[in-house]
Scaffold this motif. Structure first.
Motif, PDB file in Angstrom:
ATOM      1  N   UNK A   8       0.832  -1.195   0.000  1.00 57.12           N
ATOM      2  CA  UNK A   8       0.000   0.000   0.000  1.00 57.12           C
ATOM      3  C   UNK A   8       0.871   1.251   0.000  1.00 57.12           C
ATOM      4  N   UNK A   9       2.167   1.060   0.331  1.00 57.05           N
ATOM      5  CA  UNK A   9       3.156   2.143   0.276  1.00 57.05           C
ATOM      6  C   UNK A   9       4.509   1.515  -0.012  1.00 57.05           C
ATOM      7  N   UNK A  10       5.527   2.356  -0.196  1.00 60.29           N
ATOM      8  CA  UNK A  10       6.859   1.830  -0.458  1.00 60.29           C
ATOM      9  C   UNK A  10       7.482   1.285   0.824  1.00 60.29           C
ATOM     10  N   UNK A  11       8.102   0.115   0.712  1.00 60.46           N
ATOM     11  CA  UNK A  11       8.812  -0.470   1.844  1.00 60.46           C
ATOM     12  C   UNK A  11      10.297  -0.140   1.762  1.00 60.46           C
ATOM     13  N   UNK A  12      11.043  -0.629   2.760  1.00 61.74           N
ATOM     14  CA  UNK A  12      12.482  -0.331   2.823  1.00 61.74           C
ATOM     15  C   UNK A  12      13.331  -1.535   2.454  1.00 61.74           C
ATOM     16  N   UNK A  13      12.689  -2.695   2.278  1.00 64.56           N
ATOM     17  CA  UNK A  13      13.474  -3.905   2.043  1.00 64.56           C
ATOM     18  C   UNK A  13      13.044  -4.599   0.752  1.00 64.56           C
ATOM     19  N   UNK A  14      13.994  -5.314   0.202  1.00 65.15           N
ATOM     20  CA  UNK A  14      13.756  -6.105  -0.994  1.00 65.15           C
ATOM     21  C   UNK A  14      12.828  -7.285  -0.663  1.00 65.15           C
ATOM     22  N   UNK A  15      11.995  -7.656  -1.612  1.00 62.59           N
ATOM     23  CA  UNK A  15      11.097  -8.791  -1.411  1.00 62.59           C
ATOM     24  C   UNK A  15      11.873 -10.094  -1.517  1.00 62.59           C
ATOM     25  N   UNK A  16      11.842 -10.876  -0.438  1.00 58.94           N
ATOM     26  CA  UNK A  16      12.521 -12.171  -0.448  1.00 58.94           C
ATOM     27  C   UNK A  16      11.694 -13.185  -1.233  1.00 58.94           C
ATOM     28  N   UNK A  17      12.383 -14.050  -1.959  1.00 62.16           N
ATOM     29  CA  UNK A  17      11.677 -15.120  -2.654  1.00 62.16           C
ATOM     30  C   UNK A  17      11.057 -16.081  -1.644  1.00 62.16           C
ATOM     31  N   UNK A  18      10.010 -16.749  -2.044  1.00 64.59           N
ATOM     32  CA  UNK A  18       9.373 -17.732  -1.168  1.00 64.59           C
ATOM     33  C   UNK A  18       9.804 -19.159  -1.482  1.00 64.59           C
ATOM     34  N   UNK A  19      10.634 -19.340  -2.499  1.00 60.17           N
ATOM     35  CA  UNK A  19      11.106 -20.700  -2.779  1.00 60.17           C
ATOM     36  C   UNK A  19      11.774 -21.271  -1.530  1.00 60.17           C
ATOM     37  N   UNK A  20      11.396 -22.480  -1.171  1.00 57.41           N
ATOM     38  CA  UNK A  20      11.991 -23.239  -0.059  1.00 57.41           C
ATOM     39  C   UNK A  20      11.801 -22.562   1.292  1.00 57.41           C
ATOM     40  N   UNK A  21      10.830 -21.716   1.404  1.00 60.51           N
ATOM     41  CA  UNK A  21      10.644 -20.955   2.642  1.00 60.51           C
ATOM     42  C   UNK A  21      10.254 -21.877   3.807  1.00 60.51           C
ATOM     43  N   UNK A  22       9.679 -23.009   3.480  1.00 62.62           N
ATOM     44  CA  UNK A  22       9.302 -23.963   4.533  1.00 62.62           C
ATOM     45  C   UNK A  22      10.497 -24.622   5.206  1.00 62.62           C
ATOM     46  N   UNK A  23      11.687 -24.431   4.653  1.00 61.66           N
ATOM     47  CA  UNK A  23      12.897 -25.043   5.216  1.00 61.66           C
ATOM     48  C   UNK A  23      13.622 -24.103   6.191  1.00 61.66           C
ATOM     49  N   UNK A  24      13.058 -22.926   6.405  1.00 63.80           N
ATOM     50  CA  UNK A  24      13.759 -21.919   7.200  1.00 63.80           C
ATOM     51  C   UNK A  24      13.409 -22.023   8.694  1.00 63.80           C
ATOM     52  N   UNK A  25      14.278 -21.468   9.509  1.00 57.12           N
ATOM     53  CA  UNK A  25      13.982 -21.341  10.944  1.00 57.12           C
ATOM     54  C   UNK A  25      13.507 -19.930  11.278  1.00 57.12           C
ATOM     55  N   UNK A  26      14.138 -18.946  10.638  1.00 60.92           N
ATOM     56  CA  UNK A  26      13.754 -17.542  10.818  1.00 60.92           C
ATOM     57  C   UNK A  26      13.232 -17.014   9.487  1.00 60.92           C
ATOM     58  N   UNK A  27      12.349 -16.040   9.550  1.00 58.16           N
ATOM     59  CA  UNK A  27      11.719 -15.542   8.326  1.00 58.16           C
ATOM     60  C   UNK A  27      11.892 -14.031   8.222  1.00 58.16           C
TER      61      UNK A  27
END
Lengths: 138, 373
Positions: B95-114
């Motif tokens: 809805x507005x500009x953010x400050x961070x790059x959009x992270x890909x969601x590939x393999x996101x289920x394998x992560x501990x932190x998001x």
């Protein structure tokens, strides 16, 4: 999702702060199947990891047996791990269970990088702290 | 016959043969980057994890604009499936500009932190953060429940999956449930095998033809990756990532007087959050490893070590999207400005001083970690 493992509902004994040497008559045994045995300041510390093989980023525990000049050590132990060459430590704070008879179990350790680590054990005895270091490579 | 031919060609070409040869230590380092894909992980904190009905509904929610405050933003707007679940922008725009790059969601289920700073330790918690953030979808919990109910078809199907609990839940519980349904879908986003995975299998399986099929330039890049570059210290394991957050000399000022605190700020956000694995909305609450995460001064301005799988498809790079190409990323590490690194940070990084051909080789290697689905 592997971070969502439960940790034991252990009492955190890091803050007990007193050295309470056990009675001299009490037998103090080295840990069976110890990965390493460290000596210094009149203490002998043996330890092994649980599980034996540590995976990168996966939580593990350390089982310790600490014997002092007068028998099983019962005081406070601080434990940490670091990579001296990289100048960083662990990203998680371990918790402790004191099991009695000089035995301790430190849980919630996780090594997040391949390479040469060092376990740092600080025994807070009656004569001041004694540090024992153990090089370790997961 | 093909294997013999490949071997003969390798023996006749000394330069190529050098690239074909991997020491025992190199083979062991390469072994650590597989196998791929890894076994799917189930999330005990999410009762919908692995449930086919929830996965399908979660996918529908992923494209659903009506969840946002103004009904005009969907998850898929920033996480575009046709762009490796990123948006191609330097920084996200909801809805507005953010400050961070959009992270890909590939393999996101394998992560501990998001997220770039690890503000969540659950995928469902991470999934509802954008819903609530005004800069992304701007949908506070109370409004989300109302908007779900306004969409009769959506509410009907939501109720069919969630059951009676849907009627009784307050806004916060509905938000957590929506996050869990979104997470159930995202857990299924596992990237395909790549040229590197085929090479690794061939190398470890003594398949000379398979080894020969992997480009020589990628092989040289791989040797740099696990050798001179030491890239695999942080980009480790099958995901080519670690659990860690590092300060790698990228600026973290986001405007006049404004700083992105990175991991430092996000760990504090995590600690205050109810949407975490040990929190009240978890389906398996209790003490967690993530609750033991240390807040360290070196975390200030540190950001996640991202996975390199599918990285060739997710430009631009770094937490602020400041580097437009993989080559620019490698040049960043090659010419690293040590003045920008934390004085008390990890002493891992040194300028690599790579040659032009070494940079090209590393790019060629990194490109073999990506594949179209």
């Amino acid at each position: 999702m592997n971070g969502r493992r439960r940790i034991g509902a252990s009492a955190v004994l890091l803050a007990c702060g007193l050295s309470l040497p056990a009675a001299a008559s009490e037998v103090c045994a080295r840990l069976p199947e110890a990965k390493d045995v460290l000596s210094g300041g009149g203490y002998e510390l043996s330890y092994r990891t649980e599980p034996e093989a540590i995976r990168l980023n996966a939580p593990f525990a350390l089982l310790l047996a600490v014997c002092g000049p007068e028998g099983p050590f019962a005081g406070r132990i601080d434990i940490d791990a670091d990579m001296p060459a990289h100048r960083h430590g662990m990203n998680y704070q371990p918790t402790f269970d004191q099991l009695g008879g000089g035995r301790y179990r430190a849980a919630i350790l996780a090594l997040h990088m391949r390479g040469d680590w060092r376990f740092r054990f600080t025994l807070h005895g009656a004569d001041g702290p004694v540090r024992l270091d153990a090089p370790f490579r997961p | 016959m093909i294997r013999r031919l490949a071997l003969a060609i390798a023996l006749l070409m000394p330069g190529a043969a050098l690239a074909e040869t991997f020491s025992a230590a190199e083979r062991e380092a390469i072994r650590e980057h597989g196998p791929w894909p890894q076994a799917a992980l189930s999330d005990p904190t999410n009762r919908f994890s692995g449930d086919p009905g929830a996965i399908a509904f979660g996918e529908r929610l992923f494209f659903e604009r009506s969840l946002s405050a103004e009904g005009d933003v969907a998850c898929a707007q920033c996480h575009r499936p046709d762009m490796a679940f990123t948006d191609g922008r330097k920084t996200a725009r909801g809805t507005a500009d953010g400050a961070r790059n959009t992270l890909s969601l590939w393999n996101v289920g394998q992560m501990r932190w998001f997220g770039w700073g690890g503000a969540s330790d659950t995928l469902w918690g991470a999934s509802v953060r954008p819903l609530a953030l005004m800069a992304e979808m701007g949908a506070p919990p109370e409004g989300l429940r109302a908007r779900l109910r306004q969409n009769a078809a959506l509410w009907h199907d939501y109720r069919a999956i969630v059951g009676q609990a849907a009627e009784d839940a307050d806004g916060s519980a509905v938000t957590a449930t929506v996050g869990k349904l979104l997470a159930a879908y995202q857990e299924t986003l596992i990237s395909p095998r790549t040229a590197f995975d085929r090479f690794r299998a061939a190398l470890l399986g003594d398949d000379p033809a398979g080894v020969a099929a992997y480009p020589a330039t990628a092989k040289r890049g791989l040797k740099l990756f696990i050798g001179k570059g030491n890239c695999n210290l942080c980009h480790a394991g099958p995901l080519f990532a670690t659990d860690g957050f590092e300060s790698v000399g990228m600026p973290h000022f986001i405007g006049p007087g404004a700083v992105d605190k990175g991991r430092y700020g996000d760990l504090l956000t995590f600690r205050a959050s109810a949407m975490k694995a040990s929190g009240p909305h978890s389906d398996a609450p209790g003490p967690m490893l993530t609750d033991q995460a240390r807040l360290q001064h070196k975390d200030f301005g540190a950001f996640r070590v991202p996975s390199l799988r599918q990285a060739a498809l997710t430009a631009p790079y770094m937490h602020n999207g400041a580097l437009p190409t993989l080559e620019a990323v490698i040049r960043h590490y090659s010419d690293l400005d040590m003045e920008r690194l934390h004085a008390d940070g990890a002493a891992i990084l040194r300028p690599l001083h790579l040659s032009k051909s070494e940079i090209a080789d590393l790019v060629a290697f990194l490109e073999t970690l990506s594949a179209a689905p």
